[in-house]
Design a protein around this motif. Structure first.
Motif, PDB file in Angstrom:
ATOM      1  N   GLU A  26       2.772 -32.673 -19.269  1.00  0.00           N
ATOM      2  CA  GLU A  26       3.831 -31.807 -19.799  1.00  0.00           C
ATOM      3  C   GLU A  26       3.280 -30.827 -20.828  1.00  0.00           C
ATOM      4  O   GLU A  26       3.651 -29.649 -20.837  1.00  0.00           O
ATOM      5  CB  GLU A  26       4.960 -32.642 -20.402  1.00  0.00           C
ATOM      6  N   ASP A  27       2.377 -31.308 -21.690  1.00  0.00           N
ATOM      7  CA  ASP A  27       1.760 -30.415 -22.681  1.00  0.00           C
ATOM      8  C   ASP A  27       0.972 -29.303 -21.993  1.00  0.00           C
ATOM      9  O   ASP A  27       1.035 -28.143 -22.402  1.00  0.00           O
ATOM     10  CB  ASP A  27       0.836 -31.198 -23.616  1.00  0.00           C
ATOM     11  N   MET A  28       0.230 -29.668 -20.957  1.00  0.00           N
ATOM     12  CA  MET A  28      -0.531 -28.656 -20.219  1.00  0.00           C
ATOM     13  C   MET A  28       0.399 -27.687 -19.495  1.00  0.00           C
ATOM     14  O   MET A  28       0.146 -26.484 -19.468  1.00  0.00           O
ATOM     15  CB  MET A  28      -1.476 -29.322 -19.212  1.00  0.00           C
ATOM     16  N   ALA A  29       1.468 -28.209 -18.910  1.00  0.00           N
ATOM     17  CA  ALA A  29       2.416 -27.356 -18.193  1.00  0.00           C
ATOM     18  C   ALA A  29       3.014 -26.314 -19.130  1.00  0.00           C
ATOM     19  O   ALA A  29       3.130 -25.134 -18.786  1.00  0.00           O
ATOM     20  CB  ALA A  29       3.515 -28.203 -17.558  1.00  0.00           C
ATOM     21  N   ARG A  30       3.361 -26.765 -20.325  1.00  0.00           N
ATOM     22  CA  ARG A  30       3.914 -25.845 -21.325  1.00  0.00           C
ATOM     23  C   ARG A  30       2.887 -24.755 -21.650  1.00  0.00           C
ATOM     24  O   ARG A  30       3.210 -23.573 -21.732  1.00  0.00           O
ATOM     25  CB  ARG A  30       4.288 -26.626 -22.585  1.00  0.00           C
ATOM     26  N   ASN A  31       1.627 -25.149 -21.822  1.00  0.00           N
ATOM     27  CA  ASN A  31       0.588 -24.174 -22.155  1.00  0.00           C
ATOM     28  C   ASN A  31       0.287 -23.243 -20.985  1.00  0.00           C
ATOM     29  O   ASN A  31       0.043 -22.050 -21.181  1.00  0.00           O
ATOM     30  CB  ASN A  31      -0.689 -24.884 -22.620  1.00  0.00           C
ATOM     31  N   VAL A  32       0.307 -23.768 -19.768  1.00  0.00           N
ATOM     32  CA  VAL A  32       0.116 -22.929 -18.576  1.00  0.00           C
ATOM     33  C   VAL A  32       1.164 -21.815 -18.576  1.00  0.00           C
ATOM     34  O   VAL A  32       0.855 -20.646 -18.330  1.00  0.00           O
ATOM     35  CB  VAL A  32       0.207 -23.770 -17.279  1.00  0.00           C
ATOM     36  N   HIS A  33       2.405 -22.176 -18.874  1.00  0.00           N
ATOM     37  CA  HIS A  33       3.469 -21.167 -18.913  1.00  0.00           C
ATOM     38  C   HIS A  33       3.218 -20.159 -20.031  1.00  0.00           C
ATOM     39  O   HIS A  33       3.392 -18.947 -19.826  1.00  0.00           O
ATOM     40  CB  HIS A  33       4.840 -21.827 -19.105  1.00  0.00           C
ATOM     41  N   GLU A  34       2.818 -20.642 -21.200  1.00  0.00           N
ATOM     42  CA  GLU A  34       2.564 -19.746 -22.337  1.00  0.00           C
ATOM     43  C   GLU A  34       1.451 -18.745 -22.015  1.00  0.00           C
ATOM     44  O   GLU A  34       1.566 -17.560 -22.336  1.00  0.00           O
ATOM     45  CB  GLU A  34       2.217 -20.558 -23.587  1.00  0.00           C
ATOM     46  N   VAL A  62      10.642 -16.438 -20.508  1.00  0.00           N
ATOM     47  CA  VAL A  62      11.467 -17.153 -21.480  1.00  0.00           C
ATOM     48  C   VAL A  62      10.650 -18.341 -21.973  1.00  0.00           C
ATOM     49  O   VAL A  62       9.666 -18.727 -21.338  1.00  0.00           O
ATOM     50  CB  VAL A  62      12.791 -17.651 -20.845  1.00  0.00           C
ATOM     51  N   PRO A  63      11.045 -18.940 -23.097  1.00  0.00           N
ATOM     52  CA  PRO A  63      10.342 -20.148 -23.544  1.00  0.00           C
ATOM     53  C   PRO A  63      10.371 -21.233 -22.462  1.00  0.00           C
ATOM     54  O   PRO A  63      11.331 -21.323 -21.669  1.00  0.00           O
ATOM     55  CB  PRO A  63      11.120 -20.582 -24.786  1.00  0.00           C
ATOM     56  N   TYR A  64       9.348 -22.063 -22.439  1.00  0.00           N
ATOM     57  CA  TYR A  64       9.210 -23.117 -21.430  1.00  0.00           C
ATOM     58  C   TYR A  64      10.482 -23.958 -21.310  1.00  0.00           C
ATOM     59  O   TYR A  64      10.916 -24.258 -20.199  1.00  0.00           O
ATOM     60  CB  TYR A  64       8.011 -24.006 -21.790  1.00  0.00           C
ATOM     61  N   ASP A  65      11.075 -24.325 -22.432  1.00  0.00           N
ATOM     62  CA  ASP A  65      12.261 -25.177 -22.403  1.00  0.00           C
ATOM     63  C   ASP A  65      13.454 -24.518 -21.715  1.00  0.00           C
ATOM     64  O   ASP A  65      14.389 -25.208 -21.318  1.00  0.00           O
ATOM     65  CB  ASP A  65      12.659 -25.605 -23.815  1.00  0.00           C
ATOM     66  N   LYS A  72       9.348 -25.381 -14.049  1.00  0.00           N
ATOM     67  CA  LYS A  72       8.627 -26.382 -14.839  1.00  0.00           C
ATOM     68  C   LYS A  72       7.820 -27.284 -13.907  1.00  0.00           C
ATOM     69  O   LYS A  72       6.679 -27.635 -14.198  1.00  0.00           O
ATOM     70  CB  LYS A  72       9.586 -27.228 -15.671  1.00  0.00           C
ATOM     71  N   GLN A  73       8.427 -27.657 -12.791  1.00  0.00           N
ATOM     72  CA  GLN A  73       7.747 -28.542 -11.839  1.00  0.00           C
ATOM     73  C   GLN A  73       6.503 -27.871 -11.261  1.00  0.00           C
ATOM     74  O   GLN A  73       5.488 -28.519 -11.051  1.00  0.00           O
ATOM     75  CB  GLN A  73       8.704 -28.970 -10.723  1.00  0.00           C
ATOM     76  N   THR A  78       0.563 -27.930 -11.213  1.00  0.00           N
ATOM     77  CA  THR A  78      -0.717 -27.274 -11.493  1.00  0.00           C
ATOM     78  C   THR A  78      -1.507 -28.084 -12.511  1.00  0.00           C
ATOM     79  O   THR A  78      -2.706 -28.332 -12.340  1.00  0.00           O
ATOM     80  CB  THR A  78      -0.478 -25.850 -12.030  1.00  0.00           C
ATOM     81  N   SER A  79      -0.843 -28.537 -13.555  1.00  0.00           N
ATOM     82  CA  SER A  79      -1.500 -29.317 -14.599  1.00  0.00           C
ATOM     83  C   SER A  79      -1.998 -30.655 -14.061  1.00  0.00           C
ATOM     84  O   SER A  79      -3.131 -31.067 -14.330  1.00  0.00           O
ATOM     85  CB  SER A  79      -0.533 -29.553 -15.757  1.00  0.00           C
ATOM     86  N   GLN A  80      -1.168 -31.325 -13.298  1.00  0.00           N
ATOM     87  CA  GLN A  80      -1.552 -32.621 -12.743  1.00  0.00           C
ATOM     88  C   GLN A  80      -2.751 -32.488 -11.818  1.00  0.00           C
ATOM     89  O   GLN A  80      -3.697 -33.281 -11.896  1.00  0.00           O
ATOM     90  CB  GLN A  80      -0.369 -33.232 -11.987  1.00  0.00           C
TER      91      GLN A  80
END
Length: 96
Positions: A26-34, A62-65, A72-73, A78-80
């Motif tokens: 989840e942390d990586m996914a958030r950063n991938v989006h950023e 928009v922000p990840y949230d 998000k999925q 991608t992160s996984q």
């Protein structure tokens, strides 16, 4: 003339992520989006409710949230897969 492209990602189906790496997805996914959003914005893209390539509007700026769960999925997958590839190549992931 374009050649047909057939993606051939490394098969990571034999790699099981240790449970302690689950929160990292989840942390990586958030950063991938950023990172993606930062790149788009630097290219002149802005938020728009509907994607328009000619006007450079994108609804995911928009922000990840605030992303739809489907987006998000995509980032989580991608992160996984990145984490699984690192392990498949023989690297270890540890927390300091």
């Amino acid at each position: 003339m374009k050649t047909e492209y057939t993606p051939r990602p490394c098969d990571t189906s034999d790699v099981e992520l240790p449970a302690e790496l689950t929160p990292l997805i989840e942390d990586m996914a958030r950063n991938v989006h950023e990172v993606w959003a930062q790149n788009r914005i630097s290219e002149g893209w802005t938020y728009g409710p509907v994607r328009d390539d000619s006007l450079r509007y994108h609804p995911c700026l928009v922000p990840y949230d605030e992303l739809p769960e489907s987006e998000k999925q995509y980032d989580r997958a991608t992160s996984q897969e990145t984490l699984k590839l690192i392990l498949k190549f023989g690297f270890q992931i540890s927390k300091k």
